[in-house]
Design a protein around this motif. Sequence first.
Motif, mmCIF file in Angstrom:
data_model
loop_
_atom_site.group_PDB
_atom_site.id
_atom_site.type_symbol
_atom_site.label_atom_id
_atom_site.label_comp_id
_atom_site.label_asym_id
_atom_site.label_seq_id
_atom_site.Cartn_x
_atom_site.Cartn_y
_atom_site.Cartn_z
ATOM 1 N N ALA A 203 4.902 -6.470 -6.046
ATOM 2 C CA ALA A 203 3.594 -7.112 -6.117
ATOM 3 C C ALA A 203 3.035 -7.138 -7.529
ATOM 4 O O ALA A 203 2.206 -7.977 -7.851
ATOM 5 C CB ALA A 203 2.615 -6.385 -5.194
ATOM 6 N N MET A 204 3.502 -6.218 -8.368
ATOM 7 C CA MET A 204 2.924 -6.146 -9.707
ATOM 8 C C MET A 204 3.801 -6.891 -10.694
ATOM 9 O O MET A 204 5.009 -6.686 -10.740
ATOM 10 C CB MET A 204 2.801 -4.692 -10.139
ATOM 11 C CG MET A 204 1.969 -3.864 -9.203
ATOM 12 S SD MET A 204 2.035 -2.145 -9.689
ATOM 13 C CE MET A 204 0.363 -1.899 -10.184
ATOM 14 N N THR B 180 -4.780 3.424 -5.024
ATOM 15 C CA THR B 180 -4.946 2.307 -4.109
ATOM 16 C C THR B 180 -6.143 2.558 -3.214
ATOM 17 O O THR B 180 -6.365 3.658 -2.739
ATOM 18 C CB THR B 180 -3.706 2.125 -3.214
ATOM 19 O OG1 THR B 180 -3.453 3.343 -2.532
ATOM 20 C CG2 THR B 180 -2.494 1.734 -4.009
ATOM 21 N N CYS C 272 7.262 -0.732 -8.011
ATOM 22 C CA CYS C 272 6.477 -1.374 -6.953
ATOM 23 C C CYS C 272 7.344 -1.879 -5.797
ATOM 24 O O CYS C 272 8.150 -2.787 -5.941
ATOM 25 C CB CYS C 272 5.693 -2.528 -7.554
ATOM 26 S SG CYS C 272 4.714 -3.410 -6.346
ATOM 27 N N THR C 273 7.146 -1.271 -4.648
ATOM 28 C CA THR C 273 7.952 -1.580 -3.470
ATOM 29 C C THR C 273 7.962 -3.059 -3.130
ATOM 30 O O THR C 273 9.007 -3.654 -2.895
ATOM 31 C CB THR C 273 7.400 -0.820 -2.244
ATOM 32 O OG1 THR C 273 7.444 0.565 -2.515
ATOM 33 C CG2 THR C 273 8.214 -1.126 -1.008
ATOM 34 N N GLY C 274 6.792 -3.637 -3.095
ATOM 35 C CA GLY C 274 6.702 -5.021 -2.663
ATOM 36 C C GLY C 274 6.969 -6.016 -3.776
ATOM 37 O O GLY C 274 6.947 -7.225 -3.554
ATOM 38 N N GLY D 229 0.808 -1.218 0.000
ATOM 39 C CA GLY D 229 0.000 0.000 0.000
ATOM 40 C C GLY D 229 0.838 1.262 0.000
ATOM 41 O O GLY D 229 0.411 2.300 0.493
ATOM 42 N N CYS D 230 2.032 1.195 -0.582
ATOM 43 C CA CYS D 230 2.965 2.317 -0.465
ATOM 44 C C CYS D 230 2.679 3.444 -1.443
ATOM 45 O O CYS D 230 3.231 4.526 -1.319
ATOM 46 C CB CYS D 230 4.382 1.828 -0.688
ATOM 47 S SG CYS D 230 4.655 1.316 -2.392
ATOM 48 N N ASN D 231 1.839 3.184 -2.434
ATOM 49 C CA ASN D 231 1.490 4.198 -3.422
ATOM 50 C C ASN D 231 2.658 4.661 -4.291
ATOM 51 O O ASN D 231 2.557 5.699 -4.937
ATOM 52 C CB ASN D 231 0.840 5.414 -2.768
ATOM 53 C CG ASN D 231 -0.672 5.355 -2.881
ATOM 54 O OD1 ASN D 231 -1.206 4.721 -3.798
ATOM 55 N ND2 ASN D 231 -1.362 5.982 -1.972
ATOM 56 N N ALA D 232 3.738 3.913 -4.329
ATOM 57 C CA ALA D 232 4.815 4.255 -5.262
ATOM 58 C C ALA D 232 4.287 4.157 -6.689
ATOM 59 O O ALA D 232 4.652 4.944 -7.562
ATOM 60 C CB ALA D 232 6.009 3.329 -5.075
ATOM 61 N N CYS D 233 3.396 3.192 -6.900
ATOM 62 C CA CYS D 233 2.784 3.032 -8.224
ATOM 63 C C CYS D 233 2.023 4.300 -8.601
ATOM 64 O O CYS D 233 2.220 4.863 -9.674
ATOM 65 C CB CYS D 233 1.867 1.813 -8.249
ATOM 66 S SG CYS D 233 0.785 1.653 -6.811
ATOM 67 N N PRO E 81 -4.635 -2.037 -5.137
ATOM 68 C CA PRO E 81 -4.290 -1.102 -6.217
ATOM 69 C C PRO E 81 -5.242 -1.316 -7.390
ATOM 70 O O PRO E 81 -5.550 -2.456 -7.734
ATOM 71 C CB PRO E 81 -2.866 -1.505 -6.610
ATOM 72 C CG PRO E 81 -2.430 -2.524 -5.613
ATOM 73 C CD PRO E 81 -3.648 -3.117 -5.017
HETATM 74 S S1 SF4 Z 1 1.168 -2.256 -5.876
HETATM 75 FE FE1 SF4 Z 1 3.304 -2.037 -5.311
HETATM 76 S S2 SF4 Z 1 3.739 0.149 -5.544
HETATM 77 FE FE2 SF4 Z 1 1.517 -0.080 -5.503
HETATM 78 S S3 SF4 Z 1 0.953 0.201 -3.364
HETATM 79 FE FE3 SF4 Z 1 1.259 -1.996 -3.671
HETATM 80 S S4 SF4 Z 1 3.392 -2.360 -3.112
HETATM 81 FE FE4 SF4 Z 1 3.169 -0.154 -3.420
#
Ligand code: SF4
Lengths: 280, 302, 786
Positions: A167-168, A57, A163-165, A34-38, A74
Motif C-alpha cells: 500500500a505504501m 495505524t 508493507c504487506t499490502g 492494517g497489518c502493522n508490519a510498517c 497508517p
Molecule cells: S501500510 Fe502496509 S504495512 Fe502498514 S498496516 Fe497497511 S498494509 Fe500493513
Amino acid sequence: MSERVYGFNGVSPSLGKKGRRRYAMVVDLRRCTGCNACTSSCKTSYDVPLGDWRIWTMEAETGEYPNTKRQVLPRLCNQCDQPSCIRNCPTKATFRHPDGFVLQRYNRCIGCRTCMVACPYNARHLLTPHRRDKRNPRDVADKCDFCIVRVTRGLAPLCVTSCTGGAMVFGDRNDPDSEISKLIRNNKTFTLRPEMGNEPQVHYIGLDGPIADPEFAFHQRAEQVHRRENTFKRDNELGGELGGDIIDTEMDFWGLMRHIGRNFKTFFSAAPNKFFRGPY
Amino acid sequence: MGGQILANAYHHEYWGFPIALYFWLVGGSAGSFVISSLGWVFGVKKYKPVAFFASNFATGLLMIVPILLIIDLGKPWRFFHLLMIPSFSHWSAPMVWGAWFILTYPVGMMIYSYFVYQKNQKMARIFGLLAVVLAICTHWYTGVVMQLNPSRIPNHDSAAPILFLTGAYVSGIGLLVFCMWLRNKFAKREIVPESLLIDMSRLMLYGIVFDMFLLFNDFLQATYGTGEDHTMLYDVLLGVFRWPYLYLELVWGLIMPLIILVIPKFSRNIYWVVLASFMCATGVYGMRIWWVMGTTYYQGHF
Amino acid sequence: MTERWKLNRRQFLKGSAASVAVVGLAKNADAMEIALGNDSYNYIKRGEHRRRVFSCSPMTPHDNPVEVWVDPDLMAPANPLTGKTGDHVSEISGVTESVRSRGRISAAEAAAWLQLEDGDRLLKPLKRVGPRGSGKWQEISWQQALKEIAATIQRSEPETIALLHGRDTSAGAWQRFLHTLGSQTVVDMDGSGNRTKAWHTAWGQKASIPDLAHTHYILNFGTNFLVTHPYYAAEAMDGRVFNRAKIVSFDPRCSKTAGLSDEWVPVKPGSDGVVALAMVRYLLEQGLADTRAIKTYSDLTVEMLRREVTKYTWEYAEEMCGVPWRNLRRIARKFAESGRGCIVTGAGTNGHANGFDTERALMLLSLVTGNIEQKGGNCLPRTIELADIGASPGLPAINNPVQSSQRFPIDAGKQYKINVLFAYNTNPRFDAPGSALWGKALADESRIGLFVAIGTFKNETAELADIILPEAHWLERNEPVQSQVCLLPWVGLRQRTVNPPGQVRELREILRDIVLALGDAEKAKYWQFRQTKEWLARQLGGIPGLKKDGGWELMAKHSGVWPIYGYLHPEMRRIVDESGEEVIPVYGKSTKLSFVSFPHWKPASDSTVSDHEMTLLVHASDYISDDSAANNKVIMEATLSNWLHINKATAQQLGIEDGELVRVSSRVGYLVTRAFLTQTIRPDVLAMHRDGGHWSIGGIANGKAGPKHESPEISTDQDINHNLWWADMGVHPMDIIEPVFDAKGGSGALATAVKLGKAAKGDEYGMVNVDVGKLLSIAEQGTRRG
Ligand code: SF4
Ligand SMILES: Nc1nc2c(c(=O)[nH]1)N[C@H]1C(S)=C(S)[C@@H](COP(=O)(O)OP(=O)(O)OC[C@H]3O[C@@H](n4cnc5c(=O)[nH]c(N)nc54)[C@H](O)[C@@H]3O)O[C@H]1N2
Ligand SMILES: Nc1nc2c(c(=O)[nH]1)N[C@H]1C(S)=C(S)[C@@H](COP(=O)(O)OP(=O)(O)OC[C@H]3O[C@@H](n4cnc5c(=O)[nH]c(N)nc54)[C@H](O)[C@@H]3O)O[C@H]1N2
Ligand code: SF4
Ligand code: SF4
Ligand code: SF4
Ligand SMILES: [Mo]
C-alpha cells in the motif's frame, strides 16, 4: 502547489525545483490491511521506545449492524512542505533537507517540545531517557525521518518495503515518471487536515469517512481504547516528566489536585537526572 | 455515520502544570509591573508609593521563571542554545524572542527599581517605559507561542495574546494587592495605605470586565464554530476542564470578584477587596491550565 | 528455471537492456532508482552496511523467506545474555526475489529478533523441584538432563514414548528421532485438522492454494486472512488492484478482513456448509454450473449432484444461516459469472463440529463454478521435495493408539502407558479447547512418566514438564524449508544468523544428543553429524535441479530461495521475468475430487444454542503469531487485550454497558472479563481473541514486566523496564471452551455455547473457574448434545 518560500531555515520547498528531489509517499488505503508490519519494522529498527511511534495505524469501525465497515489509516510524519514544526522550533534542531525530508539534529535540540505542539499530526515525540540501545539519543524530540539513511543510499523506507499490502509507495515527485508521480496524477489523493496549511507530503488514496476526522477520533473512542489511553497517561514514566497528561476520568477537584501534585513531583524528581545524565 | 476508533497511538500532552505556572508567573509579573509604572512613568502620582515594591515583586516572580523553564527542557544544559549562538537561534520561533524578553525584562526592571530608589524621575521614566514594553512583550510572546500552532483550536486565534495579557493584568494586580496587604499585616503598620489597595482593586475590576468581555466573545465564536470548538466549550464548562476553568477561573477568579467589587458595601471593605484580589490572582492559574493542557488535550487523540 | 537461476542481478540488467525500461529499473540523471530491499545500513554508525544472512521465518502459517541483517558492530552494547559484543541481528526484511515474500514481512517477523536477547529466554536445561506445575526450577547440566532422559527411554517400551507437537518445522528430524526409538506415537496439536483431512479426502493432498492474485472474486468463509495469513493478504490486495477482484467475507463477526472486504455477510456460526450447498443447488438450477468441470475434476455426475442438493433451498439456507437469501443469491450469481473465483477458508469453517463437511461443501462450490485448477481458482499444492538425510530407521511396527488430540487428555496413561512425553512447539495447556483438561492430564505423574518440553521460551504447557530443554531460536538454526502454498513452488532455508547464547542447542542437536546418550550404536548410526549444516547440505544438496543451478551454498548466499522465477517489479510489486511480464504459474494439474460420501450439512453441535445462550467464538489475535510473540514488546503494544465483543443491541437488552465487568458461563465453567460493545458482530454471537491471560512465557506476556513491577524477572531491555505502559493482560478463554470434536475430521471446535450476564459479587477481571470433571465427561462423549 505553494509558491510561498519558506524562510528562516534556509531551505525552500523543493517541489518542482529543478535539480532537487521531492520525496513523498502515497498510501493506497485500498491496499492497506492494517497489518502493522510498517509499525513493527520501524519501531524495532529505529529503537523507537514503547509509548512513542514514528508510524502507527489507526483503526475504526463504522456503520451499524449489519452494514459495518472497518477503516485503517497508517500515520507518520507528513514531511510537510510548510512544516509548522520547523517554524516554531527555536533552535533549528528540526530543519528541512533540500530534498524534502524534515529532519532532526539531536545535538541541537533542547527538548522544549514546541515542535510537538506545533505539529497538527502528532507526528513527534520526546525520546525517553531509557532506550534499548544506550547509544541512541535521549530526552530530545524525534519523529519519522523518511528513513533518510536508506533513501539517500537508494533504498526505500523500511515501512514501504515491508508493507504487506504493497500500500505504501515512496518516490520523487519531481520525477514525472516515478511511480508516485503517476499515482498522484492518476488518482484522487487526499492529505490529512489540509486546512492546517502544512501541505503534507504523505498522500492517501481512498481516504474517506470519519477516521481522518480528529473530532471523531476524540469523541468516538471505544471504551477499551479510552481506558488504555488513560492507563498510558497514568503509568508511563514519561507521562509524569512531561506532566500535562490529563486523565479525563479523574478530573474532579481532588483529581485536579492529584494531577498537579503528581506532575510537580515528577517534574522535580526527574530534574537531577536530566542535568547529570551526560550529553546523550 | 456512527462508529468508533478501535486502535490508535497515544500521545502525551506536551506541557504540564509547571509550564502553566510559568505562564501564570510571567503574567503576574507583567501585571504588577504595570502598576509599578503607573506612578513614575504615567504620572499617576498616588501610585508612586507602591512602585518600588511592585517592581521588585515583579522581578522576584520572574526570577522563578527560568528555573521552571530550564528544568522543563529535555536537555537543560542546552538552554543557551536559545540565546548565545546566533546561528542556533531560529528567529521565526516566538520562543527565541521570548528568551530575549525573559532575559532583558528583569534587567530593565532592576534598573528602573534602582532609579525609583534614587528618586530619579527622569531615568525612572525612561527605564520604566522600556520595562513596561518588555513586560507586555514577555507576556505577549507566551500568548504567541500558543497562538502559532495551527491545530490547537482554542489558542489559534489572534485574540489569544490579548486574552493572555488581560489575564496577566488582572492576576498581577490581584497578586500585588494581596501581597502588599500581607506585608502590611506582617509589618503591623500601613506601609501601603489601604485606600490605595482599594483603588488598585478598581483597576482590577476594569480588567475583570474586559476579560469577561473577551471570554464572552471567545465563547460566542466557539458556539458558531466547528465540532472541535463545541467540544472545547463543553469541556471547559461541563466536562474535563470544568474544575480549572468553570470553577477556578470563571466562578472563583472572575464572577465572584466581580460581584464583590461592584457591590459598594464590599468594594470599600479592605478584607473583601483582598479576598477578591486573592481569588482573581489564583483563578487565573485555572485559565493557564486550560490554555496549556486543554489545548493539547483534544489533539492528543488524533 | 535453470536459465533464470543463473542470471544474477547485474547480468540481468546488462543482458536485457531493452526490457530494463519496462521493468523500470532505468537509471538516469533525474530519476534515482529506489530499491525495495537487498540492503540495510547501521544508522547509528553513519550508515555502514550490515551483513545479510538469508533465512526463512516459520512465524506465519506459510514460511516466509527473509533477509536477516547482522551488525558486526563492536560499539554496540553487549548481548545481555552472553555479555559478548559483536555480531547481533538488528533488522529483518523480506526477500525481494521470493515469490512468497516479495520483500514483505509480518509485524511479528519484523520484531522477531528482539527475542534473541530477551531476558526471559531459556538458557540452560531446567529440572523441576517439587511437585509438577509448582513453578520451581533448578538449572542442570546438559549431561545430567541427557542422562536422565536416556535412562528413562532405556527403561521404556518404544510405544510408551510419545511426541506432542504443533507445527513441525524440523524437516524430518522428529520423525527420524521417534523411529530411531521405535515409536511413531505423535499427537498433532495443529488445530486445522478438519480442513486438512477434508482436502486430503477430496483430492489426496493436505492443502489447497487459492490463487488470490489472479482472481476476480474472492469468497472468504471464516478466515481473517488479512490478519492471520500475510501471504494471502498480499496476494488478495494485488487481486483487488490488478483485477478489481471483489472480496466477500462470510463471518459471524466483522473481522478486520470482513470490514475491509467489499461485503460482509454475517452468517451464523457453523452454517457455511448450508450456504455453499444452497448456492450449488441454485447454480445447477440456473444452468450456471460448469458441467464440464464437474465431469473432469470429480467423481460426481450432474444428476447425482442435483439429487443430493435438492433439499438445500434458499429458504432453508436463510433459516439456517440467518442471512436474507436474496443476498446469497446475488453473491452466488456474481461469483459464478465472474469467470474466475476462488474460495478461502479458515478456522471459522474448520473450527466447528461440522468442519470437515463444511470444507468439502465449499470445495464442491469451487468445483461447480469451474474454479478447480484454473487461473484465479483453487489449485492443488505444488511442492519441491527435499532429499533424504541418509539411511533412516524403519517404520516401527508397534504403535500407541493414543494419538488424537481429542483422546489424549482422556486416555493418555490410563489404558495406554506414556513413559516419556516430548512437547515441542505447542501449548495445549493454553490453546487447546478445554485446556484445563490438558493441565490435569499432564500434571498427573501417574499417567505421564517423564515429561520433557523443548522450547526457546517456557509456556503454560512446559510449566508442567519435568525437564525443559532450551532450544535455539529460528534465527539460530539450520533447517531446510519447503514452500506450502505457492503456485510457484520453492525451497529455502533457515540458517544460523548468530550463535545461540549460553548452552542453548538446536533441536536437531538435542535429539541427536539424546540418541547418543542411549549408548546404542545401532541407533546412533542414524545420527552421525557434527554440525546441523551437514544435514542441511544433504537435504538441500540432493535436490537435482538445485544442484544443477549451482548448489545450495550459492542459494544460501545469493537469495535464500530456489528457484528464482524473476525479479520484483518495483511498481507492480510482483515477480516479473526478463521481459517485464509477470511470471504466471502453470495451471491445470489433473485431479479428481472425490465426493463419495456427500458433504451434507448438519448444524454444528458446538454452536447450537438454546434460547438464553449465545455462541462464543474464540479467534486468533491480531499480531501475535505464536504464543511466544505474546512476550514481544512491540507486538503486545499493538495488541488490544481480549475483551468480550458483543453486539450493542444485545448488550442493551441485557443492560450491559461498555467496559462493564461481565461473566461468561459455558456448561463447564465461567470467566470474568469486560464487555466491548460493537456493531461489528451478530447479535447472537460473542467473540474473544485467544491470546489473553498468559501466566507463563515471560514478563511481558504474563504482565510482570514493566515499571509498575519490582519483578525478579526484570528484563534485559531498559525500554521494557521503564517504558512499558499497558496493564491489561486479558483473560484466558480456552478453559471454558467445551472439548467438542468433529467426528469425521478429528479436530476440536473453537466455539462454545455460553450464557452472558453481569459479573456477580466478588467477580474480578481475569477470573476463570472451570469444572474439570464436566470437561472430562463432555470430552468423553466427544460431542455436545443439543
Ligand atoms: S501500510 Fe502496509 S504495512 Fe502498514 S498496516 Fe497497511 S498494509 Fe500493513
Ligand atoms: N495473528 C495471528 N495469525 C495467525 C495465528 C495467530 O494465532 N495469530 N494462528 C495461525 C494458525 S495456527 C491458524 S490455524 C490460522 C487461523 O487463521 P484464521 O483462519 O483466519 O482464523 P481466526 O482468525 O481464528 O478466525 C477465523 C474467523 O472465522 C470466524 N468464524 C468463527 N466461526 C465461524 C463460522 O462458523 N463461519 C464463518 N464463516 N466464520 C466463522 C471468526 O469470527 C474469525 O473471524 O492463523 C494463523 N495465523
Ligand atoms: N478457541 C480457539 N482455540 C484455538 C484456536 C482458535 O482459533 N480458537 N486455534 C487452534 C489452532 S488452529 C491451533 S494451530 C492451535 C495453536 O496452538 P498451539 O499449538 O499451542 O500453538 P502456538 O500458540 O503457536 O504455541 C506454540 C508454542 O511453541 C513455542 N515455540 C515457538 N517457536 C518455537 C520453536 O521454534 N521451537 C519450539 N520448541 N517451540 C516454539 C511458543 O513459545 C509457543 O508456546 O490453537 C488452537 N486453539
Ligand atoms: S507532520 Fe508534523 S512533524 Fe512532520 S513535517 Fe509536518 S508538521 Fe512537521
Ligand atoms: S524539542 Fe527540539 S526540535 Fe522540538 S522545538 Fe524544541 S528544540 Fe526544536
Ligand atoms: S519512513 Fe522510515 S522512519 Fe518513517 S515511518 Fe517509515 S520506517 Fe519509520
Ligand atoms: Mo492452526
